[in-house]
Design a protein around this motif. Structure first.
Motif, PDB file in Angstrom:
ATOM      1  N   UNK A  89       0.822  -1.215   0.000  1.00 22.68           N
ATOM      2  CA  UNK A  89       0.000   0.000   0.000  1.00 22.68           C
ATOM      3  C   UNK A  89       0.856   1.266   0.000  1.00 22.68           C
ATOM      4  N   UNK A  90       1.934   1.255   0.773  1.00 25.06           N
ATOM      5  CA  UNK A  90       2.777   2.449   0.877  1.00 25.06           C
ATOM      6  C   UNK A  90       3.859   2.446  -0.194  1.00 25.06           C
ATOM      7  N   UNK A  91       4.653   1.365  -0.263  1.00 23.95           N
ATOM      8  CA  UNK A  91       5.762   1.300  -1.225  1.00 23.95           C
ATOM      9  C   UNK A  91       5.312   0.925  -2.627  1.00 23.95           C
ATOM     10  N   UNK A  92       4.076   0.484  -2.789  1.00 23.99           N
ATOM     11  CA  UNK A  92       3.498   0.112  -4.090  1.00 23.99           C
ATOM     12  C   UNK A  92       4.276  -0.999  -4.784  1.00 23.99           C
ATOM     13  N   UNK A  93       4.790  -1.965  -3.996  1.00 23.03           N
ATOM     14  CA  UNK A  93       5.449  -3.127  -4.598  1.00 23.03           C
ATOM     15  C   UNK A  93       4.423  -3.930  -5.391  1.00 23.03           C
ATOM     16  N   UNK A  94       4.902  -4.660  -6.398  1.00 26.24           N
ATOM     17  CA  UNK A  94       4.008  -5.472  -7.224  1.00 26.24           C
ATOM     18  C   UNK A  94       3.709  -6.788  -6.528  1.00 26.24           C
ATOM     19  N   UNK A  95       2.449  -7.129  -6.477  1.00 26.18           N
ATOM     20  CA  UNK A  95       2.015  -8.413  -5.937  1.00 26.18           C
ATOM     21  C   UNK A  95       1.417  -9.219  -7.090  1.00 26.18           C
TER      22      UNK A  95
END
Length: 120
Positions: A89-95
């Motif tokens: 949510x914060x770092x916007x890493x890809x899931x």
């Protein structure tokens, strides 16, 4: 004294027949409500985690099994939920499992409950 006696009799009857198919859904709803209230009254962090978990799992009923499994793992503890929030949510890493609109809805639910999760 009569009222107390009848109350005890009713409770014993409910306990005795609680596995009956007609009563079982209501019993489970009652236990869920009691657990929610007890968790909120006992520890605000655990109550907030339980509330967040419940909201996310209700939301994930329309999604796939792998997405639901990832949310169950993320909401298994407060630390896991904080880590999930930070990463996705914060770092916007890809899931690869949870992305797009489901991830946005998940982050919205977490953000709405996050202030209760971080209170001392």
């Amino acid at each position: 004294m009569k009222k107390f006696f009848w109350l005890v009799v009713i409770v014993l009857l409910v306990i005795t027949f609680s596995d009956h198919e007609k009563i079982k859904p209501y019993k489970e709803q009652l236990f869920e409500a009691i657990l929610d209230k007890a968790a909120i009254a006992g520890d605000s962090k655990e109550g907030a985690l339980r509330k967040t978990r419940k909201q996310l799992l209700e939301l994930s009923e329309q999604w796939g099994e792998s997405q639901r499994a990832q949310l169950e793992k993320a909401t298994s503890s407060i630390d896991n939920l904080k880590r999930f929030r930070l990463n996705y949510c914060v770092n916007k890493d890809f899931s690869p499992i949870l992305y797009g609109e489901p991830l946005q809805q998940t982050c919205t639910v977490i953000e709405n409950n996050y202030h209760n999760l971080t209170q001392p």
